[in-house]
Design a protein around this motif. Sequence first.
Motif, short mmCIF file in Angstrom:
data_model
loop_
_atom_site.label_atom_id
_atom_site.label_comp_id
_atom_site.label_asym_id
_atom_site.label_seq_id
_atom_site.Cartn_x
_atom_site.Cartn_y
_atom_site.Cartn_z
N UNK A 64 46.22 41.82 37.86
CA UNK A 64 44.85 41.89 38.35
C UNK A 64 44.66 41.06 39.61
N UNK A 65 45.43 39.98 39.73
CA UNK A 65 45.33 39.13 40.92
C UNK A 65 46.03 39.77 42.13
N UNK A 66 46.80 40.82 41.89
CA UNK A 66 47.57 41.43 42.98
C UNK A 66 46.92 42.68 43.56
N UNK A 67 45.77 43.08 43.03
CA UNK A 67 45.18 44.34 43.51
C UNK A 67 44.29 44.16 44.73
N UNK A 68 44.11 42.91 45.17
CA UNK A 68 43.40 42.73 46.43
C UNK A 68 42.11 41.95 46.38
#
Length: 301
Positions: A207-211
Motif C-alpha cells: 500500500x505504501x508503494x502505490x504512490x
Amino acid sequence: MVCEITMQPVRRHDTDGAILFSDIVVPLKAAGIDLDIVAGTGPVIAHPVRTAADVEAIGRLDPEAVGAIGRAVALLRAELDPTPTALIGFAGAPFTLASYLIEGGPSRHYAHTKAMMYGNPALWHSLMARLADITVAFLIVQLRAGVQAVQLFDSWAGMLSRRDYETFVAPHSTRVFAEIAAAQTGGAASVPRIHFGVGTGELLVPMARVGADVVGVDWRVPLDEAIARIGPGPALQGNLDPTVLFAGETVIAEHVRRVIADADRALAAGARGHIFNLGHGVLPDTDPDAITRVVELVHSA
C-alpha cells in the motif's frame, strides 16, 4: 447540506482537517449504476456486476454529474479559508467499489468478488480499469474545486492476501494516484495523497508503494512498527481504536498518549509526518464530548 454537515465536526471539535461529507458510492450512482443506501445495511446494488455485459454497461463519469460535489467544495473553501483547517476530499478505491458492485452490497466473505478475481482475471481487470477511471474523474472534480488533500479509501482491501493485493489491486490504485498527480497543475501540485484501509497490516508495504504520500494505519499495528515494515519515507495516519472513546476519560488519555509516543518513535525512524486520527470511523453511539477530548489532548501534547 454537504457544506453544513462537513463543517459541524470542525466547529464542535476544533479539528485540524475537514473531511468532505459524501459517500464512496456517489460517483457510481452518478455514472448510472442503479443503487440505493439502505438504512442499517449500506449501499445496495440493484443488479450486481457479474458478467462481461455487466462490466461493459458501466459508463464513464461525466464531471457535470457530480457538479454538486464541486460546488460544495467551493462553499467549504469559502468557510475554511480564514482558518488553518484543511479540506480533505476523498473517493473509494477501485477494489472497494468493485466489491460492492459484485457482491450487491456489504459482504463478510466476498465470495463473488474473489470468484471473479481468481476465475476470470481478464474481466476483473476490465472492471477495475473502469472503476479507476471513475475514481480519478471524481477526485479531479474535487481537486479543481479546491480540496487541499485527497484520501483514497480502500476500506475492504484488508480481506486480501498480500499476493492478491499486489496482483489484482495495486496496479489500479497505482494508476489512480499517478493520474491524480499528473492532473494537478500550478499551486495544486503539492496536494497530499492519503491511502486508507482497514485490517491492512499485512498490506502496509504494497500500500505504501502505490504512490501515496500518507499511509493510513489502523489500530492493529503500532505506528512505529508500521514504519519499520514500510521503511522511511511516507507519513502515517492513525491510529486510535475507535472503541477507546467508550472507555472513559482516563483510558482515552492513556491511549492518546500511547499513539503519540508510537508516532514519535515512527518519526525518529523515518516517517515524514503523522496525522492523528482514529484507526477507522467514529462509531454511531460515540459520545461527541469524547471526540472533543481527544482533539484537546492531541493539541496539548
